[in-house]
Scaffold this motif. Structure first.
Motif, PDB file in Angstrom:
ATOM      1  N   CYS A  48       0.806  -1.228   0.000  1.00 11.73           N
ATOM      2  CA  CYS A  48       0.000   0.000   0.000  1.00 11.73           C
ATOM      3  C   CYS A  48       0.835   1.273   0.000  1.00 11.73           C
ATOM      4  O   CYS A  48       0.279   2.371  -0.049  1.00 11.73           O
ATOM      5  N   PRO A  70       0.643   6.494  -1.365  1.00 11.63           N
ATOM      6  CA  PRO A  70      -0.466   5.624  -0.968  1.00 11.63           C
ATOM      7  C   PRO A  70      -1.790   5.978  -1.651  1.00 11.63           C
ATOM      8  O   PRO A  70      -2.524   5.082  -2.079  1.00 11.63           O
ATOM      9  N   GLU A  71      -2.082   7.287  -1.783  1.00  6.50           N
ATOM     10  CA  GLU A  71      -3.378   7.644  -2.364  1.00  6.50           C
ATOM     11  C   GLU A  71      -3.478   7.220  -3.831  1.00  6.50           C
ATOM     12  O   GLU A  71      -4.554   6.885  -4.322  1.00  6.50           O
ATOM     13  N   VAL A  74      -4.285   3.527  -3.927  1.00  2.25           N
ATOM     14  CA  VAL A  74      -5.727   3.339  -3.725  1.00  2.25           C
ATOM     15  C   VAL A  74      -6.471   3.614  -5.030  1.00  2.25           C
ATOM     16  O   VAL A  74      -7.373   2.879  -5.417  1.00  2.25           O
ATOM     17  N   GLN A  80      -6.940  -1.565   1.363  1.00  6.22           N
ATOM     18  CA  GLN A  80      -6.651  -2.400   2.524  1.00  6.22           C
ATOM     19  C   GLN A  80      -7.665  -2.221   3.653  1.00  6.22           C
ATOM     20  O   GLN A  80      -8.103  -1.118   3.941  1.00  6.22           O
ATOM     21  N   PRO A  82      -7.206  -2.605   7.341  1.00  2.48           N
ATOM     22  CA  PRO A  82      -6.037  -2.829   8.178  1.00  2.48           C
ATOM     23  C   PRO A  82      -6.354  -3.589   9.462  1.00  2.48           C
ATOM     24  O   PRO A  82      -7.514  -3.718   9.859  1.00  2.48           O
ATOM     25  N   ARG A  86      -9.283   0.073  12.531  1.00  5.51           N
ATOM     26  CA  ARG A  86      -8.951   1.478  12.298  1.00  5.51           C
ATOM     27  C   ARG A  86     -10.133   2.294  11.775  1.00  5.51           C
ATOM     28  O   ARG A  86     -10.028   3.052  10.805  1.00  5.51           O
ATOM     29  N   PHE A  88     -12.580   5.413  11.873  1.00  3.91           N
ATOM     30  CA  PHE A  88     -12.440   6.782  12.372  1.00  3.91           C
ATOM     31  C   PHE A  88     -13.434   6.950  13.525  1.00  3.91           C
ATOM     32  O   PHE A  88     -14.645   6.973  13.305  1.00  3.91           O
ATOM     33  N   MET A  91     -16.197   9.812  13.692  1.00  2.25           N
ATOM     34  CA  MET A  91     -17.043  10.021  12.518  1.00  2.25           C
ATOM     35  C   MET A  91     -18.186   9.020  12.596  1.00  2.25           C
ATOM     36  O   MET A  91     -18.013   7.919  13.137  1.00  2.25           O
ATOM     37  N   GLU A  95     -20.308   8.533   7.612  1.00  2.00           N
ATOM     38  CA  GLU A  95     -19.119   9.311   7.229  1.00  2.00           C
ATOM     39  C   GLU A  95     -17.920   8.397   6.996  1.00  2.00           C
ATOM     40  O   GLU A  95     -17.118   8.630   6.082  1.00  2.00           O
ATOM     41  N   GLU A  98     -18.363   7.066   3.650  1.00  5.39           N
ATOM     42  CA  GLU A  98     -18.062   8.097   2.647  1.00  5.39           C
ATOM     43  C   GLU A  98     -16.564   8.299   2.502  1.00  5.39           C
ATOM     44  O   GLU A  98     -16.059   8.533   1.396  1.00  5.39           O
ATOM     45  N   MET A  99     -15.836   8.186   3.617  1.00  8.18           N
ATOM     46  CA  MET A  99     -14.373   8.312   3.539  1.00  8.18           C
ATOM     47  C   MET A  99     -13.786   7.198   2.670  1.00  8.18           C
ATOM     48  O   MET A  99     -12.777   7.400   2.005  1.00  8.18           O
ATOM     49  N   PHE A 102     -13.509   8.244  -0.809  1.00  6.52           N
ATOM     50  CA  PHE A 102     -12.927   9.592  -0.848  1.00  6.52           C
ATOM     51  C   PHE A 102     -12.430  10.003  -2.228  1.00  6.52           C
ATOM     52  O   PHE A 102     -12.582  11.140  -2.645  1.00  6.52           O
ATOM     53  N   LEU A 103     -11.851   9.066  -2.974  1.00  8.02           N
ATOM     54  CA  LEU A 103     -11.265   9.440  -4.257  1.00  8.02           C
ATOM     55  C   LEU A 103     -12.248   9.346  -5.417  1.00  8.02           C
ATOM     56  O   LEU A 103     -11.897   9.599  -6.556  1.00  8.02           O
ATOM     57  N   ARG A 147     -16.136  -0.056   4.312  1.00 10.72           N
ATOM     58  CA  ARG A 147     -15.435   1.171   3.947  1.00 10.72           C
ATOM     59  C   ARG A 147     -14.464   0.897   2.805  1.00 10.72           C
ATOM     60  O   ARG A 147     -14.368   1.680   1.852  1.00 10.72           O
TER      61      ARG A 147
END
Lengths: 235, 302
Positions: A48, A70-71, A74, A80, A82, A86, A88, A91, A95, A98-99, A102-103, A147
């Protein structure tokens, strides 16, 4: 599809990965098993781009990706889940999802995928406005997988999805992983200490010891291999 | 008790407090993301005030007046401060990312001393008078003995700024990226957030807020000097710690508490006591609640 070739990864002066080579074909489920501290998580983090390897190559469809940020990895479709989920914590569930996207910019497709993960895990719909940190461990794992799916991964990397969960939940999670693989032809690379479960799910497996790959075989063969049974299956 | 006197102190405390809050937001946002106390933040505030002074001086020569100058001076001060904040992070903190926590902290103190002395040499060691850019509004006359026009402008400006900041953080894409980075930096990278860009942006936003604070204070107090960033920085930092460093509502609350405690201490005891009360409060809160009033002690689920 995903090819890791002779990577060496270091933490400072300590070498964590020694000449690791792994290949995952499209649509395959591959498991990486090994003891605590063998270098399994580091392998995923090197793929990653979080802890880039010092030498060697990571290729996706033949294109080198080991120099990408890394971005951008993705963006290429390697996503990944993890270790330790992990989520958030401050949030909401929505949310967090939605993260995951993100891209991405296509709102309609994002909405479609939201609906999809909520049918995979109906509990997430009920919890959608709750803070991620307040979920139970099993719910967090479902959220973490969802996610990652929100990024529409081509290769899904899972790090210890069974860690700390009740047996019934583990079973449910592994079934969903199989379903994701079947329904979307998502390639899956799974890291597990729970070797028995992982090998039952996977097509092929790699065994890692002290930063090296020591064994590669079909999952069925590994399950019946005497050394593997003794070292990782507790039989 | 004289209610009018009380109200006067209340509003002067509110005004000071909201300025501290503006500056404290810069400390707390940066700390929240990279756990660094940016000791050079007070200097950005000072540079904002200086740039505004220079712009105001030039504008006065060309005969502009009052509010127009204030807006123009503030706009240019904001741009300068943003550029300083961005550059500061790039040259003093980014190269030290991943090194022990003490290294960027020392770098921050170094930048603070450097920027102070840079302004000292490039400008002057003296206090310079700052023009009164905020006019007296006639509609404020009936209450002018309780709350002045300048105070009103400061309160409205900080309120609007904070509402905009809240919207930015809660509603926008970059705001979500900032929150994600604050909550779990490497996870944010794993979902595709460009963390370097988020950190730069955080410094820019913090610097913009500091510059707004600098311009407002300078035109309220009426003088600037290369050293004003130090005390304002220490007070705002105290506000951030008091409220719980890393917490945005905490920074605002901490700022207001310090503003009021100074104002009431000066008004009811003596101005000698205004700083003492601030730091006594800090000590007490840190003993009772080490994470600050709204600070969170995060428990990890396994």
């Amino acid at each position: 599809m995903l090819k890791v070739q002779n990577i060496q990864t270091y933490y400072g002066n300590i070498q964590a990965l020694k000449d690791v080579t792994i290949e995952v074909a499209e649509g395959e489920i591959v498991a990486l098993i090994g003891a605590n501290g063998a270098g399994k998580t580091t392998t995923l983090m090197s793929i990653c781009g979080i802890t880039p390897s010092r030498s060697g190559e990571v290729l996706l469809d033949g294109d080198p990706i080991h120099d990408l940020a890394p971005e951008n990895i993705v963006k290429k479709g390697i996503v990944q889940v993890p270790e330790g989920r992990r989520i958030f914590p401050d949030m909401t569930v929505l949310e967090n999802l939605e993260m995951g996207a993100f891209l991405r910019t296509n709102k309609r497709q994002i909405q479609q995928d939201l609906n999809y993960v909520m049918t995979l895990f109906p509990i997430l719909e009920k919890r959608q406005s709750q803070l991620g940190g307040t979920l139970s461990g099993g719910e967090q794992q479902m959220l973490a997988i969802s996610r990652a799916l929100m990024a529409r991964p081509r290769v899904l990397l899972l790090d210890e999805p069974s860690l700390g969960l009740a047996p019934l939940i583990i079973k449910q999670i592994f079934e969903i992983i199989r379903q994701i693989n079947k329904e979307n032809n998502t390639t899956i690379f799974l890291v597990e200490q729970n070797a028995n479960q992982a090998l039952k799910l996977a097509d092929r497996g790699y065994v890692m010891e002290n930063g090296r790959i020591t064994l590669v075989d079909s999952a069925a063969n590994l399950l019946s291999n005497a050394d593997v049974r003794k070292a990782y299956l507790g039989i | 008790m004289d209610i009018e006197y009380f109200l006067e102190l209340f509003f002067s405390g509110l005004t000071r407090g909201s300025i501290y809050a503006l500056i404290a937001l810069g400390y707390t946002m940066v700390y929240g993301i990279i756990q660094l106390i940016n000791f050079a933040h007070g200097e950005i505030y000072m540079i904002g005030a200086f740039v505004a002074l220079i712009v105001a001086g030039v504008c006065t020569i060309y005969g502009l007046s009052g509010f127009a100058i204030l807006i123009l001076a503030a706009a240019i001060a904001i741009m300068y401060a943003a550029a300083y904040g961005y550059t500061l992070e790039k040259i003093a903190y980014r190269p030290l990312r991943g090194s022990p926590r003490l290294s960027p902290l020392i770098s921050a103190i170094g930048m603070s001393i450097f920027l102070q002395n840079y302004v000292l040499l490039a400008q002057t060691p003296d206090y310079l008078p700052f023009p009164r850019l905020i006019p007296d509004f006639s509609f404020m006359d009936p209450v002018a003995h309780i709350i002045g026009s300048a105070e009103l402008v400061i309160l409205v400006t900080t309120l609007v700024t904070m509402v905009l900041l809240t919207l930015l953080i809660k509603k926008t894409r970059v705001g979500k990226a900032m929150r994600a980075t604050q909550q779990d930096l490497s996870m944010a990278r794993l979902v595709g957030v460009n963390v370097d860009r988020v950190i730069s942006l955080t410094f820019v936003i913090g610097s913009v807020l500091a510059a707004i604070g600098g311009v407002l204070v300078a035109s309220y107090i009426g003088q600037v000097n290369f050293y004003i960033g130090f005390l304002a920085g220490v007070k705002a930092f105290t506000a951030a710690v008091l409220g719980g460093i890393g917490s945005i509502p905490g920074a605002v609350l901490g700022g207001l508490i310090i503003g009021w405690s100074e104002s009431f201490a000066a008004g009811y005891f003596s101005s000698d006591y205004e700083d003492i009360l601030t730091f006594v409060l800090l000590v007490v809160i840190l003993i009772v609640r080490p994470a600050g009033i709204l600070g969170k002690v995060r428990k990890q689920k396994v």
